[in-house]
Design a protein around this motif. Structure first.
Motif, PDB file in Angstrom:
ATOM      1  N   LEU A  67       0.851  -1.182   0.000  1.00 20.89           N
ATOM      2  CA  LEU A  67       0.000   0.000   0.000  1.00 20.89           C
ATOM      3  C   LEU A  67       0.891   1.238   0.000  1.00 20.89           C
ATOM      4  O   LEU A  67       1.889   1.296   0.738  1.00 20.89           O
ATOM      5  N   LEU A  68       0.544   2.225  -0.796  1.00 19.95           N
ATOM      6  CA  LEU A  68       1.356   3.435  -0.880  1.00 19.95           C
ATOM      7  C   LEU A  68       1.332   4.236   0.416  1.00 19.95           C
ATOM      8  O   LEU A  68       2.299   4.925   0.749  1.00 19.95           O
ATOM      9  N   LYS A  69       0.241   4.179   1.166  1.00 19.74           N
ATOM     10  CA  LYS A  69       0.143   4.977   2.384  1.00 19.74           C
ATOM     11  C   LYS A  69       1.126   4.525   3.456  1.00 19.74           C
ATOM     12  O   LYS A  69       1.365   5.245   4.427  1.00 19.74           O
ATOM     13  N   ARG A  70       1.714   3.353   3.291  1.00 21.06           N
ATOM     14  CA  ARG A  70       2.717   2.885   4.252  1.00 21.06           C
ATOM     15  C   ARG A  70       4.097   3.459   3.957  1.00 21.06           C
ATOM     16  O   ARG A  70       5.029   3.282   4.723  1.00 21.06           O
ATOM     17  N   LYS A  71       4.231   4.116   2.804  1.00 25.76           N
ATOM     18  CA  LYS A  71       5.529   4.666   2.420  1.00 25.76           C
ATOM     19  C   LYS A  71       5.624   6.138   2.840  1.00 25.76           C
ATOM     20  O   LYS A  71       4.699   6.918   2.612  1.00 25.76           O
ATOM     21  N   LYS A  72       6.756   6.495   3.416  1.00 23.54           N
ATOM     22  CA  LYS A  72       6.975   7.896   3.783  1.00 23.54           C
ATOM     23  C   LYS A  72       7.175   8.756   2.547  1.00 23.54           C
ATOM     24  O   LYS A  72       6.713   9.890   2.473  1.00 23.54           O
ATOM     25  N   THR A  73       7.884   8.210   1.575  1.00 29.58           N
ATOM     26  CA  THR A  73       8.141   8.925   0.328  1.00 29.58           C
ATOM     27  C   THR A  73       7.926   7.973  -0.840  1.00 29.58           C
ATOM     28  O   THR A  73       8.384   6.837  -0.805  1.00 29.58           O
ATOM     29  N   VAL A  74       7.234   8.434  -1.856  1.00 22.40           N
ATOM     30  CA  VAL A  74       7.006   7.623  -3.050  1.00 22.40           C
ATOM     31  C   VAL A  74       8.088   7.938  -4.074  1.00 22.40           C
ATOM     32  O   VAL A  74       8.138   9.037  -4.629  1.00 22.40           O
ATOM     33  N   VAL A  75       8.988   6.973  -4.271  1.00 20.19           N
ATOM     34  CA  VAL A  75      10.054   7.097  -5.277  1.00 20.19           C
ATOM     35  C   VAL A  75       9.654   6.216  -6.449  1.00 20.19           C
ATOM     36  O   VAL A  75       9.646   4.986  -6.338  1.00 20.19           O
ATOM     37  N   LEU A  76       9.305   6.825  -7.578  1.00 16.29           N
ATOM     38  CA  LEU A  76       8.664   6.106  -8.672  1.00 16.29           C
ATOM     39  C   LEU A  76       9.463   4.901  -9.161  1.00 16.29           C
ATOM     40  O   LEU A  76       8.908   3.846  -9.407  1.00 16.29           O
ATOM     41  N   GLY A  77      10.755   5.035  -9.315  1.00 14.26           N
ATOM     42  CA  GLY A  77      11.549   3.930  -9.836  1.00 14.26           C
ATOM     43  C   GLY A  77      11.761   2.788  -8.861  1.00 14.26           C
ATOM     44  O   GLY A  77      12.251   1.726  -9.238  1.00 14.26           O
ATOM     45  N   GLN A  78      11.381   2.997  -7.602  1.00 13.36           N
ATOM     46  CA  GLN A  78      11.629   1.982  -6.575  1.00 13.36           C
ATOM     47  C   GLN A  78      10.337   1.347  -6.045  1.00 13.36           C
ATOM     48  O   GLN A  78      10.338   0.683  -5.016  1.00 13.36           O
ATOM     49  N   LEU A  79       9.251   1.529  -6.760  1.00 16.87           N
ATOM     50  CA  LEU A  79       7.979   1.003  -6.305  1.00 16.87           C
ATOM     51  C   LEU A  79       7.883  -0.504  -6.534  1.00 16.87           C
ATOM     52  O   LEU A  79       8.531  -1.064  -7.423  1.00 16.87           O
ATOM     53  N   ALA A  80       7.035  -1.152  -5.735  1.00 14.10           N
ATOM     54  CA  ALA A  80       6.794  -2.578  -5.901  1.00 14.10           C
ATOM     55  C   ALA A  80       6.042  -2.827  -7.205  1.00 14.10           C
ATOM     56  O   ALA A  80       5.418  -1.923  -7.775  1.00 14.10           O
ATOM     57  N   ARG A  81       6.086  -4.045  -7.671  1.00  7.94           N
ATOM     58  CA  ARG A  81       5.535  -4.391  -8.977  1.00  7.94           C
ATOM     59  C   ARG A  81       4.064  -4.012  -9.159  1.00  7.94           C
ATOM     60  O   ARG A  81       3.700  -3.523 -10.238  1.00  7.94           O
ATOM     61  N   PRO A  82       3.177  -4.233  -8.189  1.00  9.39           N
ATOM     62  CA  PRO A  82       1.765  -3.864  -8.415  1.00  9.39           C
ATOM     63  C   PRO A  82       1.584  -2.389  -8.755  1.00  9.39           C
ATOM     64  O   PRO A  82       0.781  -2.044  -9.629  1.00  9.39           O
TER      65      PRO A  82
END
Length: 360
Positions: free
Chosen positions: A155-170
């Motif tokens: 879930l994105l809300k668990r991430k402090k910062t969203v780094v596009l190139g480092q996101l999980a596959r979903p």
């Protein structure tokens, strides 16, 4: 699949006998379930994890894992069927139920199985003979930290910062197909809502099962079939049975620069149901070899490097070999047992030093 394996002579007469010698407790029960236990282990070894690059029944396009309980899902989450993809092989129509089921299957194949969120006993781990750390999902609303084998559902809300190139596959898959700006908070909320609905549906239909206040995928919830077509991944060169609008799940960090570069190509596979023995006295491997050589689809795939010698060997069927070492480093009693098994055909490859010649 399991029942078909149990009926194979290679398993019931040869593999089972060897495994009973090695582990009589696991395979030698009086109820006669040893063959079934062994068949389950063979399927677990082959399908518990979906490899990215390694040769396997799946990546070669010779078999397809399915999840029958996915068919019990008949509704898409709110907003899904009003969303139009930006990239993919079809950008004219909005997403639909088939797309949602494809996304769920890709979650199961390329996130859950690939990251080993599968149920596996200690006996199964030991039999596999390799380091295997099966993970489990924490409950969706759990406040526990994601540590060791205990992981949170993505879930994105668990991430402090969203780094596009480092996101999980979903996340990367949805962004590549739909063109979402995942740095937008409202978009993050929509994606998280869809993933939460995916979690709930996988539990409601019984694909993910509870295991001591955690969740895993049991191997028994997998089924198998012969594929008729597949998608050629432009990144790995391997075959994939399901995609979301033709986009590969193996997206690199810079996938947003050229998303069209990661479209998969639809590939027609041979009609595997035609690769059957005819009941004559001619050995199976020769019959299969002739059928494969004459098959026009195989010829085309072979010319493109998609069908290889390993595919030939799998279709032809292998020979069972049980080998042993015969050397002075082993006890005389063990050497005698090996010799007796060799005479009976229970060991058919005996690698000998000069001990056999000298009568040691």
């Amino acid at each position: 699949m399991k029942d078909a394996l149990v009926e194979k002579d290679e398993l019931s007469k040869h593999l089972l006998k060897y495994n009973r010698d090695v582990n009589p407790v696991m395979f030698g029960d009086s109820s006669g379930n040893g063959a079934s236990v062994l068949a389950n282990l063979l399927l677990t070894r082959e399908f518990s994890r979906r490899p990215r690059n390694a040769n396997s029944i799946e990546t070669l396009g010779l078999g397809q894992v399915t999840y029958p309980k996915l068919l019990d899902i008949t509704k898409t989450p709110e907003g899904w069927d009003r969303t139009k993809p930006l990239n993919g092989l079809d950008t004219d129509s909005t997403l639909n139920l088939d797309d949602w089921l494809a996304f769920l299957k890709m979650l199961l194949d390329f996130y859950i199985r690939e990251n080993s969120f599968v149920t596996m006993s200690e006996d199964q781990k030991r039999w596999l003979g390799r380091h295997f750390s099966a993970k489990v999902f924490l409950p969706l609303q759990s406040e526990k930290d994601s540590i060791g084998r205990y992981k949170h559902w993505p879930l994105l809300k668990r991430k402090k910062t969203v780094v596009l190139g480092q996101l999980a596959r979903p996340f990367k898959l949805l962004q590549a197909v739909i063109g979402f700006n995942l740095e937008d908070k409202s978009v993050q909320q929509k994606v998280d809502f869809w993933l939460e609905e995916a979690w709930k549906q996988l539990i409601q239909v019984g694909i993910l099962e509870s295991d001591a206040d955690a969740w895993r995928l049991p191997i028994k919830n997998l089924s198998f079939k012969l594929p008729k077509s597949a998608w050629l991944c432009p990144i790995t060169g391997r075959l994939i049975d399901t995609t979301l609008r033709g986009i590969s799940p193996y997206l690199p960090a810079n996938y947003l620069e050229q998303p069209n570069k990661y479209f998969c190509e639809k590939i027609q596979l041979p009609n595997y149901s035609e690769f059957k023995v005819d009941g004559s006295s001619e050995p199976r491997y020769l019959q299969m070899r002739q059928k494969v050589e004459k098959d026009l689809t195989v010829q085309d795939l072979r010319s493109r490097g998609i069908w290889n010698n390993l595919c030939d060997s799998i279709v032809e069927g292998g020979f069972y070999y049980r080998s042993a070492e015969h050397s002075a480093q082993l006890s005389s009693n063990l050497l005698k047992r090996y010799e007796e098994k060799f005479r009976k055909g229970e060991i058919n490859v005996l690698s000998c030093s000069t001990t056999m010649e000298m009568g040691v």
